[in-house]
Scaffold this motif. Sequence first.
Motif, PDB file in Angstrom:
ATOM      1  N   TRP A 225      46.947  29.426  -0.128  1.00  0.00           N
ATOM      2  CA  TRP A 225      46.919  30.962  -0.836  1.00  0.00           C
ATOM      3  C   TRP A 225      45.851  30.548  -2.090  1.00  0.00           C
ATOM      4  O   TRP A 225      46.208  29.981  -2.999  1.00  0.00           O
ATOM      5  CB  TRP A 225      48.322  30.962  -1.242  1.00  0.00           C
ATOM      6  CG  TRP A 225      49.344  31.349  -0.352  1.00  0.00           C
ATOM      7  CD1 TRP A 225      49.680  32.403   0.320  1.00  0.00           C
ATOM      8  CD2 TRP A 225      50.332  30.351   0.302  1.00  0.00           C
ATOM      9  NE1 TRP A 225      50.643  32.367   1.253  1.00  0.00           N
ATOM     10  CE2 TRP A 225      50.682  31.152   1.131  1.00  0.00           C
ATOM     11  CE3 TRP A 225      50.263  28.853   0.289  1.00  0.00           C
ATOM     12  CZ2 TRP A 225      52.167  30.508   1.892  1.00  0.00           C
ATOM     13  CZ3 TRP A 225      51.450  28.393   0.864  1.00  0.00           C
ATOM     14  CH2 TRP A 225      52.307  29.311   1.765  1.00  0.00           C
ATOM     15  N   PRO A 226      44.726  31.012  -1.937  1.00  0.00           N
ATOM     16  CA  PRO A 226      43.823  30.884  -2.868  1.00  0.00           C
ATOM     17  C   PRO A 226      44.007  31.446  -4.257  1.00  0.00           C
ATOM     18  O   PRO A 226      44.266  32.821  -4.209  1.00  0.00           O
ATOM     19  CB  PRO A 226      42.443  31.027  -2.305  1.00  0.00           C
ATOM     20  CG  PRO A 226      42.718  31.916  -1.302  1.00  0.00           C
ATOM     21  CD  PRO A 226      44.171  31.748  -0.942  1.00  0.00           C
ATOM     22  N   ALA A 227      43.673  31.372  -5.308  1.00  0.00           N
ATOM     23  CA  ALA A 227      43.251  31.985  -6.552  1.00  0.00           C
ATOM     24  C   ALA A 227      41.993  31.843  -7.013  1.00  0.00           C
ATOM     25  O   ALA A 227      41.320  30.995  -6.259  1.00  0.00           O
ATOM     26  CB  ALA A 227      44.384  31.612  -7.880  1.00  0.00           C
ATOM     27  N   TRP A 228      41.450  32.120  -8.147  1.00  0.00           N
ATOM     28  CA  TRP A 228      40.141  31.972  -8.398  1.00  0.00           C
ATOM     29  C   TRP A 228      39.855  30.382  -8.789  1.00  0.00           C
ATOM     30  O   TRP A 228      38.752  29.893  -8.239  1.00  0.00           O
ATOM     31  CB  TRP A 228      39.558  32.845  -9.495  1.00  0.00           C
ATOM     32  CG  TRP A 228      38.126  32.685 -10.093  1.00  0.00           C
ATOM     33  CD1 TRP A 228      37.722  32.101 -10.995  1.00  0.00           C
ATOM     34  CD2 TRP A 228      36.840  33.126  -9.271  1.00  0.00           C
ATOM     35  NE1 TRP A 228      36.133  32.168 -11.167  1.00  0.00           N
ATOM     36  CE2 TRP A 228      36.008  32.713  -9.798  1.00  0.00           C
ATOM     37  CE3 TRP A 228      36.988  33.639  -7.819  1.00  0.00           C
ATOM     38  CZ2 TRP A 228      34.494  33.112  -9.498  1.00  0.00           C
ATOM     39  CZ3 TRP A 228      35.718  33.890  -7.790  1.00  0.00           C
ATOM     40  CH2 TRP A 228      34.539  33.727  -8.197  1.00  0.00           C
ATOM     41  N   SER A 229      40.662  29.879  -9.583  1.00  0.00           N
ATOM     42  CA  SER A 229      40.626  28.352 -10.117  1.00  0.00           C
ATOM     43  C   SER A 229      41.450  27.490  -9.642  1.00  0.00           C
ATOM     44  O   SER A 229      41.216  26.306  -9.890  1.00  0.00           O
ATOM     45  CB  SER A 229      40.619  28.393 -11.556  1.00  0.00           C
ATOM     46  OG  SER A 229      41.882  28.894 -12.123  1.00  0.00           O
ATOM     47  N   TYR A 230      42.257  27.808  -8.852  1.00  0.00           N
ATOM     48  CA  TYR A 230      43.292  26.892  -8.112  1.00  0.00           C
ATOM     49  C   TYR A 230      43.893  27.444  -6.617  1.00  0.00           C
ATOM     50  O   TYR A 230      43.462  28.782  -6.410  1.00  0.00           O
ATOM     51  CB  TYR A 230      44.302  26.290  -9.006  1.00  0.00           C
ATOM     52  CG  TYR A 230      45.423  27.646  -9.379  1.00  0.00           C
ATOM     53  CD1 TYR A 230      46.729  27.506  -8.565  1.00  0.00           C
ATOM     54  CD2 TYR A 230      44.986  28.577 -10.048  1.00  0.00           C
ATOM     55  CE1 TYR A 230      47.512  28.748  -8.966  1.00  0.00           C
ATOM     56  CE2 TYR A 230      45.872  29.736 -10.226  1.00  0.00           C
ATOM     57  CZ  TYR A 230      47.461  29.640  -9.706  1.00  0.00           C
ATOM     58  OH  TYR A 230      48.030  30.645  -9.919  1.00  0.00           O
ATOM     59  N   ALA A 231      44.418  26.688  -6.207  1.00  0.00           N
ATOM     60  CA  ALA A 231      45.033  27.196  -4.509  1.00  0.00           C
ATOM     61  C   ALA A 231      46.324  26.479  -4.536  1.00  0.00           C
ATOM     62  O   ALA A 231      46.684  25.468  -4.982  1.00  0.00           O
ATOM     63  CB  ALA A 231      44.170  26.551  -3.583  1.00  0.00           C
TER      64      ALA A 231
END
Length: 183
Positions: A51-57
């Motif tokens: 599940w990705p976000a912009w700066s971490y997953a």
Amino acid sequence: MAAPRRSWLVFGFSAEEAAGEPSPGPGPRRLEPGPEGMQGTEGMEGIRRVWPAWSYAVLDTGAGLEVRGAGLRRRLPAGCAEALPSETHVLLLRRGPGAAAEAWPRAAALRGELRGAPAWRRALPPGPRRPPLPLLPGGFAVPRPPFFCQLPPAPPLRALALGHEHVLALGANGEVYGWGGGR
């Protein structure tokens, strides 16, 4: 013959960029197992979902969920089964006794310190297997305030996809619903 290697492509900031360091170069990054014993790659062959976000997953490693980003790796508490990360919060689905959807500040998740009260919590009724996040009974969850959007009574939904300012839903009989704005 050697077994095929599997990897996950990750877009957005690299761990180096998220930490304020120079980029390792253009193109997508990959999460994949390294040579036996290589630090930081243990358990990567078990990645089941990202599940990705912009700066971490947030990764499901088969042994639980963990947060990866900016060169760090933090395991989330047992019972966390699904995630919806954003740059401000991470929404977690907890299974088992006391099942709930909870929103935690991103910084707390990156530190691996989910202590005290979450920013938002919605208890989930016990019952049979439910659809994956973001669907919740009576509506859907988003990883930023207000965290829950109520849905009007409608045919049962099987899946829901969130855009930044719009939503697409798949009905139980294959019908597609869409609402919201933006591009």
